[in-house]
Each structure stands twice: as structure tokens, then as C-alpha cells.
Scaffold this motif. Sequence first.
Motif, PDB file in Angstrom:
ATOM      1  N   ILE A  12       0.792  -1.136  -0.115  1.00 45.24           N
ATOM      2  CA  ILE A  12      -0.103   0.139   0.060  1.00 45.24           C
ATOM      3  C   ILE A  12       0.923   1.396  -0.080  1.00 45.24           C
ATOM      4  O   ILE A  12       0.555   2.361  -0.164  1.00 45.24           O
ATOM      5  N   TRP A  13       2.126   1.199   0.609  1.00 45.94           N
ATOM      6  CA  TRP A  13       2.969   2.302   0.646  1.00 45.94           C
ATOM      7  C   TRP A  13       3.901   2.376  -0.670  1.00 45.94           C
ATOM      8  O   TRP A  13       4.835   3.461  -0.648  1.00 45.94           O
ATOM      9  N   ASP A  14       3.582   1.429  -1.806  1.00 40.37           N
ATOM     10  CA  ASP A  14       4.418   1.555  -3.020  1.00 40.37           C
ATOM     11  C   ASP A  14       3.818   2.393  -3.923  1.00 40.37           C
ATOM     12  O   ASP A  14       4.022   2.013  -5.050  1.00 40.37           O
ATOM     13  N   MET A  15       3.111   3.434  -3.816  1.00 34.88           N
ATOM     14  CA  MET A  15       2.421   4.013  -4.752  1.00 34.88           C
ATOM     15  C   MET A  15       2.855   5.191  -5.369  1.00 34.88           C
ATOM     16  O   MET A  15       2.978   5.547  -6.602  1.00 34.88           O
ATOM     17  N   GLU A  16       3.920   5.858  -4.708  1.00 33.17           N
ATOM     18  CA  GLU A  16       4.497   7.190  -5.041  1.00 33.17           C
ATOM     19  C   GLU A  16       5.052   7.243  -6.553  1.00 33.17           C
ATOM     20  O   GLU A  16       4.895   7.849  -7.391  1.00 33.17           O
ATOM     21  N   VAL A  17       6.013   6.090  -6.872  1.00 32.54           N
ATOM     22  CA  VAL A  17       6.616   5.983  -7.936  1.00 32.54           C
ATOM     23  C   VAL A  17       5.733   5.853  -9.218  1.00 32.54           C
ATOM     24  O   VAL A  17       5.622   6.312 -10.246  1.00 32.54           O
ATOM     25  N   ASN A  18       4.508   4.861  -8.825  1.00 35.53           N
ATOM     26  CA  ASN A  18       3.581   4.741  -9.976  1.00 35.53           C
ATOM     27  C   ASN A  18       2.662   5.998 -10.105  1.00 35.53           C
ATOM     28  O   ASN A  18       2.346   6.203 -11.250  1.00 35.53           O
ATOM     29  N   GLN A  47       3.710   8.936  -9.861  1.00 33.34           N
ATOM     30  CA  GLN A  47       4.481  10.062 -10.478  1.00 33.34           C
ATOM     31  C   GLN A  47       4.325   9.768 -12.146  1.00 33.34           C
ATOM     32  O   GLN A  47       4.117  10.549 -12.945  1.00 33.34           O
ATOM     33  N   GLU A  48       4.626   8.557 -12.374  1.00 34.64           N
ATOM     34  CA  GLU A  48       4.509   7.862 -13.802  1.00 34.64           C
ATOM     35  C   GLU A  48       3.175   8.385 -14.372  1.00 34.64           C
ATOM     36  O   GLU A  48       2.953   8.667 -15.410  1.00 34.64           O
ATOM     37  N   MET A  49       2.009   8.175 -13.545  1.00 28.00           N
ATOM     38  CA  MET A  49       0.747   8.368 -14.102  1.00 28.00           C
ATOM     39  C   MET A  49       0.562   9.897 -14.301  1.00 28.00           C
ATOM     40  O   MET A  49      -0.039  10.277 -15.388  1.00 28.00           O
ATOM     41  N   ILE A  50       0.859  10.854 -13.467  1.00 30.39           N
ATOM     42  CA  ILE A  50       0.733  12.156 -13.435  1.00 30.39           C
ATOM     43  C   ILE A  50       1.371  12.711 -14.666  1.00 30.39           C
ATOM     44  O   ILE A  50       0.753  13.245 -15.511  1.00 30.39           O
ATOM     45  N   GLU A  51       2.359  12.099 -15.220  1.00 34.08           N
ATOM     46  CA  GLU A  51       3.328  12.556 -16.305  1.00 34.08           C
ATOM     47  C   GLU A  51       2.624  12.059 -17.683  1.00 34.08           C
ATOM     48  O   GLU A  51       2.306  12.864 -18.480  1.00 34.08           O
ATOM     49  N   TYR A  52       1.842  10.838 -17.352  1.00 35.48           N
ATOM     50  CA  TYR A  52       1.068  10.303 -18.625  1.00 35.48           C
ATOM     51  C   TYR A  52      -0.298  11.118 -18.866  1.00 35.48           C
ATOM     52  O   TYR A  52      -0.681  11.535 -19.752  1.00 35.48           O
ATOM     53  N   ILE A  53      -0.781  11.561 -17.696  1.00 32.48           N
ATOM     54  CA  ILE A  53      -2.149  12.262 -17.859  1.00 32.48           C
ATOM     55  C   ILE A  53      -1.789  13.639 -18.484  1.00 32.48           C
ATOM     56  O   ILE A  53      -2.649  14.251 -19.272  1.00 32.48           O
ATOM     57  N   LYS A  54      -0.545  14.238 -18.137  1.00 35.22           N
ATOM     58  CA  LYS A  54      -0.224  15.580 -18.650  1.00 35.22           C
ATOM     59  C   LYS A  54       0.144  15.675 -20.183  1.00 35.22           C
ATOM     60  O   LYS A  54      -0.478  16.317 -21.082  1.00 35.22           O
ATOM     61  N   LYS A  55       0.597  14.441 -20.474  1.00 36.98           N
ATOM     62  CA  LYS A  55       1.225  14.196 -22.021  1.00 36.98           C
ATOM     63  C   LYS A  55      -0.045  13.889 -22.755  1.00 36.98           C
ATOM     64  O   LYS A  55      -0.015  14.409 -23.718  1.00 36.98           O
ATOM     65  N   GLU A  56      -1.005  13.311 -22.176  1.00 36.36           N
ATOM     66  CA  GLU A  56      -2.181  13.039 -23.191  1.00 36.36           C
ATOM     67  C   GLU A  56      -3.296  14.258 -22.838  1.00 36.36           C
ATOM     68  O   GLU A  56      -4.336  14.109 -23.532  1.00 36.36           O
ATOM     69  N   GLY A  57      -3.009  15.137 -22.570  1.00 34.66           N
ATOM     70  CA  GLY A  57      -3.789  16.501 -22.422  1.00 34.66           C
ATOM     71  C   GLY A  57      -5.027  16.518 -21.516  1.00 34.66           C
ATOM     72  O   GLY A  57      -6.012  16.994 -21.551  1.00 34.66           O
ATOM     73  N   TYR A  58      -4.710  15.623 -20.442  1.00 37.27           N
ATOM     74  CA  TYR A  58      -5.721  15.412 -19.192  1.00 37.27           C
ATOM     75  C   TYR A  58      -5.239  16.497 -18.109  1.00 37.27           C
ATOM     76  O   TYR A  58      -4.205  16.659 -18.026  1.00 37.27           O
ATOM     77  N   ARG A  59      -5.964  16.428 -17.103  1.00 31.46           N
ATOM     78  CA  ARG A  59      -5.638  17.147 -15.920  1.00 31.46           C
ATOM     79  C   ARG A  59      -6.476  16.406 -14.911  1.00 31.46           C
ATOM     80  O   ARG A  59      -7.525  15.842 -14.967  1.00 31.46           O
ATOM     81  N   VAL A  60      -5.891  16.393 -13.572  1.00 31.85           N
ATOM     82  CA  VAL A  60      -6.524  15.771 -12.421  1.00 31.85           C
ATOM     83  C   VAL A  60      -7.355  16.348 -11.873  1.00 31.85           C
ATOM     84  O   VAL A  60      -7.330  17.661 -11.794  1.00 31.85           O
ATOM     85  N   CYS A  61      -8.732  15.839 -11.566  1.00 34.17           N
ATOM     86  CA  CYS A  61      -9.887  16.627 -11.398  1.00 34.17           C
ATOM     87  C   CYS A  61     -10.402  16.353  -9.803  1.00 34.17           C
ATOM     88  O   CYS A  61     -11.728  16.468  -9.924  1.00 34.17           O
ATOM     89  N   GLY A  62      -9.863  15.463  -9.160  1.00 36.26           N
ATOM     90  CA  GLY A  62     -10.329  14.845  -8.091  1.00 36.26           C
ATOM     91  C   GLY A  62      -9.285  14.113  -7.213  1.00 36.26           C
ATOM     92  O   GLY A  62      -8.159  14.023  -7.616  1.00 36.26           O
ATOM     93  N   ASP A  63      -9.875  13.395  -6.245  1.00 41.40           N
ATOM     94  CA  ASP A  63      -8.810  12.574  -5.216  1.00 41.40           C
ATOM     95  C   ASP A  63      -8.589  11.357  -5.762  1.00 41.40           C
ATOM     96  O   ASP A  63      -9.284  11.060  -6.690  1.00 41.40           O
ATOM     97  N   VAL A  64      -7.547  10.971  -5.665  1.00 47.75           N
ATOM     98  CA  VAL A  64      -6.763   9.793  -6.159  1.00 47.75           C
ATOM     99  C   VAL A  64      -7.091   8.540  -5.313  1.00 47.75           C
ATOM    100  O   VAL A  64      -7.033   8.566  -4.018  1.00 47.75           O
ATOM    101  N   LEU A  65      -7.689   7.398  -6.083  1.00 48.86           N
ATOM    102  CA  LEU A  65      -7.973   6.174  -5.452  1.00 48.86           C
ATOM    103  C   LEU A  65      -7.072   5.305  -5.429  1.00 48.86           C
ATOM    104  O   LEU A  65      -6.358   5.007  -6.564  1.00 48.86           O
ATOM    105  N   GLN A  66      -6.833   4.452  -4.670  1.00 47.38           N
ATOM    106  CA  GLN A  66      -6.038   3.272  -4.485  1.00 47.38           C
ATOM    107  C   GLN A  66      -6.596   2.200  -3.858  1.00 47.38           C
ATOM    108  O   GLN A  66      -7.132   1.940  -2.814  1.00 47.38           O
TER     109      GLN A  66
END
Length: 275
Positions: free
Chosen positions: A222-228, A230-249
Motif C-alpha cells: 500500500i506504501w509503494d504507490m508514489e513512483v507509480n 508520478q508516472e501516471m501524472i506525467e502520462y496524464i499531462k502528456k495525453e492532454g488531461y488534468r487531475v480533477c479529484g482525489d486519487v483512489l488506491q
Amino acid sequence: MKDKLSIGEFAKLRNVTTETLRHYDRIGLLKPIKIDPKTGYRYYSILQHEELGTIKELRQLGMSIDEIKKYFNNRNLKQSFNILKDKHNELRKRIKELQQLEESIGEKIKHLEDISQVSDFHDIVIKEIKEREIVTFDKSIKNEIDLGYACIELENALKEISPIVASNRYGTIRKQKDIESNKYTESVVMFLFIKDKENIDEKYIKKIPKGTYACMYYKGTIWDMEVNLQEMIEYIKKEGYRVCGDVLQIVQIDISVTDQSEEVLFEIQIPVKKY
């Protein structure tokens, strides 16, 4: 045709064991009409067939020995009716519980079948997900001790049969503002997806809105989320999206079904919108 039957004859007549008759004698439920003082042999009357038959059927209805004794105590129509009615209500409740349990097990099997087919770990996909409801006490967790207490508190809030084992209902929430500030573990909150809101205080129920989510599976803790993340945030920006709410794990496979650490599986779901 004789009235007095040996214990073996009477047992065979009513399809019970001799030990059952001895047990009923010992507890005072069905006494023989005679016990030979020299041999200790028990003898029963053919006229006791109705009483033994009734005992058999009441046992089939799920009545305990104490309940059957009560049934035979000063038997009358009203008492027998009330006892049978109570037992009927108990059986209907049990049947409902068994139906819920069957449904729950079916859902668990379906989940494990589906999730076991996942092989695209760390691939990021865009999904449309419907609205969901969760229960959460909004208590931050910092370590395994906090996690243990949070899980117990959440499970105790559910009044369902076997809600957790082999399910994907546990999760954590990371606040959007913390993600945007790169504070991925600043405020981690546990939650449980709910199916039945009965007996859950409304103030602890929240809705996870439907919408578009960037999703990725990963193996770890449950604590190994950070590196993944960060990778997702970069992908989201690259694909022209923005984060619009809380993140679920969300826990997809946990220690309730495996003690192999390499099999534990999580899914990150990030709500997104196009710019």
C-alpha cells in the motif's frame, strides 16, 4: 404385532440409531416404558412412535433439544403454533443470510477470475467508471499500526456477511491538493466500498463520482504507490488531461487470499478531464 419393542427394534422401526434413543433417555427427552432391572435392556411401546417421529421432524426443522423439550411441555395448539411460527421466522432469516452469502461468494469468484487475467501491470488505461459509494472515517494513516486499526473500524461498520475476504472493496484516498503539491503520503485515508447502507451512519458515507479515470495496476504494498503515481501524472499531462479529484488506491488482491507478496495487487484510479 407386539406393543413392547426392544431398543434395536424400535430404532429400526423409526430409522434412528440405538445410541440416539439412549441419548434421548439420558437427557429425559424420550424415556423407555421399561428397563429390565437385571439386564438393563430398554423396551419401548409402539404407542411412542408418534412422539419419536415428532422429535425427528422437529430436529429436521433445526430445533435444539431444549426447544423440543419446551414443545412437548404441556403441549397445546396455541403453544405449538407459536413455536413453529418462531422457528419458521428463524429459518426464513437463515435462508436470506444463505442467499446473501451465495451472492457474496459468487461475486468473489467472479472478481478473482477477472483479476487473475490481468497481465498489463503498469500499463495506464483510460476508463469510464460509474458512481460508487464508500464508508470512511477520514482518519489519516501513517504506518501499519494505523492501517490495522483503520481496517477494523471500517469492517465493524459493515453489517454484511463475509464482506472483505477475496473482495476488492478496501482502498485509500489521496487528496487532490496533496497530489498537486507532490505530498503523496501527506494525508492517506482508508475507505471501503459499500453495497448496503443499512445501519451505517450517513455522515460517514461519501460518493465517488462517475467519470473518466486514468487507471494502472501495480504489485507491491500500500506504501509503494508514489513512483507509480508520478508516472501516471506525467502520462496524464502528456495525453492532454488534468487531475480533477482525489486519487483512489484500491486493493485488488490482498492477504485474505494469498500470503505470496508477489501476488498482492493494487489499482490506482485518478479522475481526469481533458483541458
